[in-house]
Write an enzyme that holds these catalytic residues in place. Structure first.
Site, mmCIF file in Angstrom:
data_model
loop_
_atom_site.group_PDB
_atom_site.id
_atom_site.type_symbol
_atom_site.label_atom_id
_atom_site.label_comp_id
_atom_site.label_asym_id
_atom_site.label_seq_id
_atom_site.Cartn_x
_atom_site.Cartn_y
_atom_site.Cartn_z
ATOM 1 N N ASP A 416 0.862 -1.181 0.000
ATOM 2 C CA ASP A 416 0.000 0.000 0.000
ATOM 3 C C ASP A 416 0.902 1.236 0.000
ATOM 4 O O ASP A 416 2.109 1.127 0.252
ATOM 5 C CB ASP A 416 -0.899 -0.030 1.233
ATOM 6 C CG ASP A 416 -1.791 1.195 1.322
ATOM 7 O OD1 ASP A 416 -2.309 1.621 0.278
ATOM 8 O OD2 ASP A 416 -1.955 1.727 2.433
ATOM 9 N N THR A 418 -0.312 4.908 1.175
ATOM 10 C CA THR A 418 -0.610 5.803 2.279
ATOM 11 C C THR A 418 -0.504 5.075 3.611
ATOM 12 O O THR A 418 -1.192 4.084 3.850
ATOM 13 C CB THR A 418 -2.024 6.396 2.120
ATOM 14 O OG1 THR A 418 -2.114 7.039 0.855
ATOM 15 C CG2 THR A 418 -2.314 7.390 3.226
ATOM 16 N N THR A 842 -2.455 1.282 -4.678
ATOM 17 C CA THR A 842 -2.934 2.408 -3.894
ATOM 18 C C THR A 842 -4.265 2.911 -4.430
ATOM 19 O O THR A 842 -4.587 2.721 -5.605
ATOM 20 C CB THR A 842 -1.904 3.555 -3.904
ATOM 21 O OG1 THR A 842 -2.413 4.663 -3.177
ATOM 22 C CG2 THR A 842 -1.588 3.994 -5.326
ATOM 23 N N ASP A 844 -4.895 6.150 -4.333
ATOM 24 C CA ASP A 844 -4.661 7.546 -4.698
ATOM 25 C C ASP A 844 -4.775 7.754 -6.194
ATOM 26 O O ASP A 844 -4.652 6.811 -6.989
ATOM 27 C CB ASP A 844 -3.284 7.991 -4.220
ATOM 28 C CG ASP A 844 -3.310 8.391 -2.748
ATOM 29 O OD1 ASP A 844 -4.418 8.492 -2.200
ATOM 30 O OD2 ASP A 844 -2.236 8.584 -2.172
ATOM 31 N N ASP A 976 -1.373 -0.922 5.997
ATOM 32 C CA ASP A 976 -1.619 -0.429 7.352
ATOM 33 C C ASP A 976 -3.087 -0.178 7.662
ATOM 34 O O ASP A 976 -3.420 0.149 8.798
ATOM 35 C CB ASP A 976 -0.852 0.885 7.567
ATOM 36 C CG ASP A 976 -1.474 2.049 6.815
ATOM 37 O OD1 ASP A 976 -1.606 3.139 7.388
ATOM 38 O OD2 ASP A 976 -1.849 1.866 5.642
ATOM 39 N N ASN A 979 -8.471 -1.268 4.443
ATOM 40 C CA ASN A 979 -8.601 -1.552 3.013
ATOM 41 C C ASN A 979 -7.490 -2.460 2.499
ATOM 42 O O ASN A 979 -7.519 -2.882 1.342
ATOM 43 C CB ASN A 979 -8.614 -0.248 2.215
ATOM 44 C CG ASN A 979 -7.356 0.570 2.427
ATOM 45 O OD1 ASN A 979 -6.706 0.475 3.466
ATOM 46 N ND2 ASN A 979 -7.001 1.379 1.461
#
EC number: 7.6.2.1
Length: 1248
Positions: A416, A418, A842, A844, A976, A979
């Site tokens: 991941d 973020t 990700t 984003d 972390d 999701n």
């Protein structure tokens, strides 16, 4: 007076709607009825689980049978018990039956003692929890009395006090908070320390007196217990037949802590093992490692070898017996009936006898030894202080105890972004309002100062400029090949460790509130405009001037900051008591309305709001500023002690925007269920009536609040969300007037700035609003119907929110920076040099993810980049085909066609080119289709780096599963947040980062790390060591057992294949179990083939584990051949040494046993790379133990196991010089080939 009631229902038990499977569903999983426990005699809910928890597996009576049953699930244990029982059959027994049971009893006992100790620890924990106190309402005494947690039952009323832990899942019915709120901390469930607010059930919001449980007669209908922490569905049915909806905002979960309310009352819905906390308590995970799967194959080969040699010996014995014909030898054993056995029956019986004699070929102690070594390895990893994070005071956690060696064999890493690669500490950097960009240069300099404070640990690499837009070679729907020619701005974390420590102390109980995050330096130009706007508004308010006199630009600016302040779920806490909410000393003039659950967050009741709207509709006036705003008293005192307010945010994005607004004197100072209070410059404190909150979700990707503006009395919708979503919801432009032209100009400029923000790696959000006076009442009526719907409620609420969030007016956008964690670029570079393929998955947007990928060195400025963006599956197929052709044409030296077989293990570097692949979520959805996944995988595996943007949690798991299953490679997923849970669970090894997004990822993982940079040492050092140690230990076990069995096999040629042994049965039984067991455990735990410094300096050494260099299939057979050779030496050298002598059988067999022990230990010494005092001690202990047991046994037990007579055998051997000569010559001769091979291999490696 308390009037809510209902006639009692006849049924008192759960009424479940049957559904197959145990997985979570989007629909109802079941339904049950809960009635209050106010009866004097019988409990109304007798069929529900009580609140006593029991996590133990055994009782005093069930321990022995249950533990043995569990151990017999392992086939090896069943096999060894069968062999031990077979030895009780007189016609085939080889040893004394009691003695033959000793090894298997020892192994089973060790495992049982370990299980018993673990269960006892669970029992003590259960007892402590079950005997905690809480206040439960007693129907007989008509008051609350103290009871143990284990005595609480479903339907009981519980009184909860501040800082008290919830004993069960409780429906909130009353709160001492004037707003009927209760704030809880859920750290024990998800690790999040920020407060979450819960709302009293709608029916009880207007209760003016103290809640009286005895007058409660309502019935609750709710779903079947499940483990979804984010969902609760049900209804409370009143006497009138009216139903009120229940949702998760009304439920207090077991294990949470009351933080914000002096007192609350609730009714128990789920108790004990049916609570959501207990249903989520799965404990450590157990997996089978790759090495263990390989080992099981070799165990199977050992079984084949055992059957072959036993069959060979049985045939030999049959032939030997057959040559005697009718003349039976005098030493022949008769059948149980006293008759002679035929050669065939003799061969069959001998086959079973040899199975017993040669049983040690199957290593009984190997499985237990592996468990012991793995536990020791986990302990040593935990003790590594390099994996301890001082800032968070957290260590590495190992939640799966049996896959440590897999850490040394990883080939693909899925990460991941973020919170995993970045800090997830959102720092406000820039914004654009009304088409004007405010760069916040002073704020950038402030952040640079933090970085300078940490200059001793990392180099400052800040460059002020933004990145140029990268041009595509072809159209948007074609493969774009881009050459990165300019270095990117560094995204390293700023702030020294000292600053971080201070921040940790200052924000001990408040998340996302470090000085770097909250101390924003405002832009002077924007600050001036905010002050000017507020000053004009104050003037207009005083003179009752209409809104139209305020310029559009200034109006957008003040609305922009109002949206930042109120469009969130932030809870305000007082400075010195961060777990207590700020309470104003004045009362709001706005009538308090009922709260409900119209969305993810509590909002005022739709019914009461609708009624109020109808009352006000007739008196609706043109928007003007009131002389004195509602709810505002210039003399109001907030009774705050000195110090600033604290903001309890559920996400770092929310906190960053609220702190940014506060920097411009637009401060959030209070939040109630039906109003939000802000303080603006010149205007003072204003209270916005909160009509509705539409919470953020991953589908809508936005959040909205509906408020009544205190200065204009207009109903206004403020929305913030992802730019890709907000831009599509803007009001269609009418370019025929100046207002439309202005809006078009703002949208174009804002989009350009958003692109620049994304190129700089900033996370972007758009802010918008709309005035909704006329349509809101109609929308609210429809929304009320959606709220009370029974079927398809979620879909109806989603569509209802969509209807409100349309025709928006764009106010501006924000750029928030999420900085890279310390050491991420170095870690990524080291992992790539180690041969690991790293994919970043990700959610984003593409530009932000690409820039971060360059900053963390996932993408190289010198390598080309393929960008796949498609709007249809056909376009995606064309893109993939073009990409394959491009790769083939560009890299002619590589034969891509030859690697089309995706099931191959071959992932060698020559197939990976200097290419980066970037793909967005929509295209990824097409690429994961069954018809395109092979092509997508062929393109992706040819690229050095892969970056999947805008990907959903489901897509993440699908990508991991696709690579793991198709390429047959070892995968590791690291994340972390919640999701990331799905991909963590799908991968061979899941790693959770204990970061800012709670503990969901950690709870689903096999290993948990405080920081991403620790992954380097975990894999390259500890992973390498664990794999190397276990691989060599397993091969050594096979060699050791085969060598010892071969000694007995060679003797069969001299005893007519009769199954006799020249080694005493005591030595046969305890040789592997005691005499040679300890040194290999020490070596398997402590051996280091390469130092930690070298492994980190030369990551390429990790490739050995990826290619299974330490445990190839041929190595098993090489060890078997070596074992047979060494056994020949250890057998025949003593054989010829004692030839033509008068020594008895055991006088000859005892030296063979001794020589075998010396050879095996010396073999281990040759294989040991690192010698410690424990290695020396274990070898000395093994030799001492052997001679001590032999001397004592030979001296004290001459006739223990007749007819053998071991009396004084070892004592006589120690007096013979020949014995010492054999001990010197035999091991050297046996090990000389192996030693020469090892040294030759090392020299060849050095030359290369």
């Amino acid at each position: 007076m308390f009037l809510v009631g209902h006639s009692l229902l006849t049924d008192t038990a759960w009424h479940f709607k049957k559904k197959e499977g145990k997985k979570k569903n989007s629909g109802w999983t079941g339904e049950g009825t809960v009635r209050a426990n106010t009866l004097l005699n019988d409990h109304p809910n007798p069929h529900y689980a009580n609140n006593k928890i029991k996590t133990t597996k055994y009782t005093l009576l069930s321990f022995l049978p249950k533990n043995l049953f569990e151990q017999f699930h392992r086939f090896a244990n069943v096999y060894f018990v069968f062999i031990a029982l077979l030895n009780f059959v007189p016609v085939v027994n080889a040893f004394q039956p009691e003695l033959a049971l000793a090894p298997v009893v020892f192994i089973l006992s060790v495992t049982a003692i370990k299980d018993l100790w673990e269960d006892y620890r669970r029992h003590r924990s259960d007892t402590e929890i079950n005997h905690m106190d809480c206040l439960v309402y007693s129907s007989m005494e008509r008051r609350y009395v103290e009871k143990y947690w284990k005595e609480v039952q479903v339907g009981d009323f519980i009184r909860l006090r501040c800082n008290e832990i919830l004993p069960a899942d409780v429906l909130l019915l009353s709160s001492s908070d004037p707003d009927r709120l209760c704030h809880i901390e859920t750290a024990t469930l998800d690790g999040e320390t920020n407060l979450k607010q819960r709302q009293v059930v709608r029916s009880f919001l207007d209760l003016d007196c103290e809640f009286d449980p005895f007058k409660y007669h309502s019935v609750i209908e709710c779903e079947k217990p499940n483990n979804d922490l984010n969902r609760f569905r049900g209804y409370i049915v009143h006497r009138s037949g009216r139903r009120d909806v229940l949702c998760k905002e009304n439920l207090l979960l077991r294990g949470c802590t009351i933080r914000n309310t002096e007192e609350a009352v609730g009714i128990v819905i789920y108790a004990g093992h049916e609570t959501k906390a207990m249903l989520n308590n799965n404990g450590p995970r157990y997996k089978r490692s790759k090495l263990e799967r390989q080992m099981n194959v070799d165990v199977f080969w050992c079984v084949i070898i055992l059957l072959v040699i036993c069959s060979f010996a049985a045939v030999g014995h049959g032939l030997w017996m057959f040559q005697y014909g009718d003349k039976r030898p005098v030493f022949d054993v008769l059948s149980p009936q006293g008759t002679n056995l035929s050669p065939i029956m003799s061969a069959i019986y001998l086959f079973l006898t040899l199975i017993i004699v040669f049983q040690v070929l199957i290593p009984i102690s190997l499985f237990v030894s592996i468990e012991i070594v793995k536990i020791c390895q986990v302990y040593l990893i935990h003790q590594d202080m390099d994996l301890y994070d001082e800032e968070t005071d957290s260590h590495l956690q190992c939640r799966a105890l049996n896959i440590t060696e897999d850490l040394g064999q990883m080939q693909y890493i899925f990460s991941d972004k973020t919170g995993t690669l970045t800090e997830n500490k959102m720092v406000f950097r820039r914004c654009t309002v009304a088409g004007v960009e405010y760069s916040h240069d002073a704020n950038a300099r402030r952040l640079a100062m933090y970085q300078e404070m940490d200059s001793e640990e990392e180099e400052c690499m800040s460059h002020g400029g933004t990145l140029p837009r990268r041009e595509s070679v072809t159209s948007h729907q074609s493969a774009r090949v881009v050459l990165r020619s300019q270095s990117t701005k560094s995204h390293r974390r700023t702030g020294s460790r000292a600053e971080a420590k201070r921040a940790s102390i200052l924000s001990k109980h408040t998340a996302f509130s470090s000085p770097m995050e909250k101390d924003i330096t405002p832009d002077p130009q924007l600050l001036y405009k905010v002050n000017e706007c507020s000053s004009q508004m104050d003037f207009m308010r005083f003179h009752s001037q209409p809104m139209s006199q305020l310029s559009s630009d200034l109006s957008d600016i003040i609305d922009f900051f109002i949206a930042l302040t109120i469009c969130n779920t932030v809870v305000v806490s007082s400075p010195n008591q961060p777990r207590h909410k700020v309470k104003p000393s004045w009362k709001s003039e706005i009538k308090q309305v009922s709260g409900g659950c119209s969305s993810l967050l509590s909002s005022p009741s739709a019914e009461s709001t609708l009624t109020k709207l109808h009352e006000e509709q007739s008196s609706h006036l043109e928007p003007t500023f009131s002389p004195v705003p509602p709810c505002y008293d210039g003399k109001a005192s907030w009774n705050l002690e000195e110090g600033e307010l604290r903001y309890e945010a559920e996400s770092p994005d929310e906190a960053a925007l609220v702190y940014a607004a506060r920097a411009y004197k637009c401060s959030l100072v209070g939040r109630l269920p039906d109003q939000v209070t802000v303080e603006l410059p010149h205007l003072g404190k204003l209270s916005f009536e909160l009509l509705h909150t539409l919470g953020f979700d991953s589908t809508r990707k936005r959040m909205s609040v509906v408020v009544k503006h205190p200065l204009t009395d207009q109903i206004t919708v403020y929305t913030k969300g992802a730019d890709s979503v907000i831009m599509d919801l803007l009001k269609p432009l009418d370019t025929g007037n100046s207002k439309g032209k202005r809006q078009k100009k703002i949208i174009c400029r804002t989009q350009n700035y958003l692109n620049l923000y994304a190129a700089d790696g900033l996370r972007t959000l758009c802010i918008a609003k709309k005035v909704s006076d006329g349509e809101y009442a109609c929308w609210l009526q429809c929304h009320l119907e959606a709220e009370t719907a029974i079927q398809g409620r979620e879909e109806l609420l989603f569509q209802s929110a969509l209807r409100l969030e349309t025709n928006l007016q764009l106010l501006g956008a924000t750029g928030v920076e999420d900085r890279l964690q310390d050491g991420v670029p170095e870690t990524v570079a080291a992992l790539r040099r180690a041969g690991l393929q790293i994919w970043v998955l990700t959610g984003d947007k593409q530009e932000t993810a690409v820039n971060i990928a360059y900053a963390c060195k996932l993408l190289d400025p010198e390598e080309e980049m393929l960008t796949l963006n498609a709007d249809s599956q056909e376009a995606c197929a064309l893109l993939l085909e073009e990409s394959l052709h491009y790769i083939q044409a560009k890299f002619l030296c590589s034969s891509i066609n030859s690697s089309s077989s995706l099931s191959s293990h071959n992932t060698s570097p020559f197939l990976v080119h200097r290419l980066g692949l970037v793909i967005d979520g929509r295209t990824l959805a097409y690429a994961l289709d069954k018809t395109l996944e092979d092509k997508f995988l062929e393109v992706a595996r040819s690229c050095r780096s892969v970056l999947c943007c805008r990907s959903t949690p489901l897509q993440k798991s699908m990508v991991v599963k696709l690579v793991r299953n198709k390429l047959k490679v070892m995968t590791l997923a690291i994340g972390d947040g919640a999701n990331d849970v799905s991909m963590i669970q799908v991968a061979d090894v899941g790693v959770g980062i204990s970061g800012q997004e709670g503990m969901q990822a950690v709870m689903a993982s096999d290993f948990a790390l405080p920081r991403f940079r620790y992954l380097q040492k975990l894999l390259l050092v500890h992973g390498h060591w664990c794999y190397s140690r276990l691989a060599n230990m397993i091969l050594y076990f096979f060699y050791k057992n085969a060598m010892f069995v071969a000694l007995l096999f060679w003797y069969q040629f001299y005893c007519g294949f009769s199954g006799s042994a020249m080694i005493d049965q005591w030595y046969l039984i305890f040789f592997n179990l005691m005499f040679s067991a300890f040194p290999q455990l020490v070596t398997g735990t402590l051996d280091k083939d390469v130092s930690a410094e070298t492994l980190q300096r030369l990551p390429q050494l990790y490739v050995n584990g990826q290619n299974s260099e330490e445990y190839k299939p041929y190595m098993f057979w090489m060890n078997m051949i070596d074992a047979f050779y060494q056994s020949l030496v250890c057998f025949f050298i003593p054989y010829f040494a004692y030839a033509d002598s008068d020594v008895d059988l055991f006088t000859w067999g005892t030296p063979i046993t001794t020589l075998a022990l010396f050879t095996i230990l010396l073999h281990l010494g040759i294989e040991t790379k690192t010698w410690t005092w424990m290695n020396w001690l274990s070898i000395i202990f093994s030799i001492t133990l052997f001679f001590t047991v032999a001397l004592c046994y030979n001296a004290s037990c001459p006739t223990c196991f007749s007819p053998s007579n071991p009396y004084w055998t070892m004592q006589r051997q120690l007096q013979e010089p020949l014995f010492y000569l054999l001990c010197l010559i035999t091991p050297v001769t046996a090990l000389l080939p192996r030693y020469a091979l090892i040294r030759t291999s090392e020299q060849i490696a050095c030359i290369k």
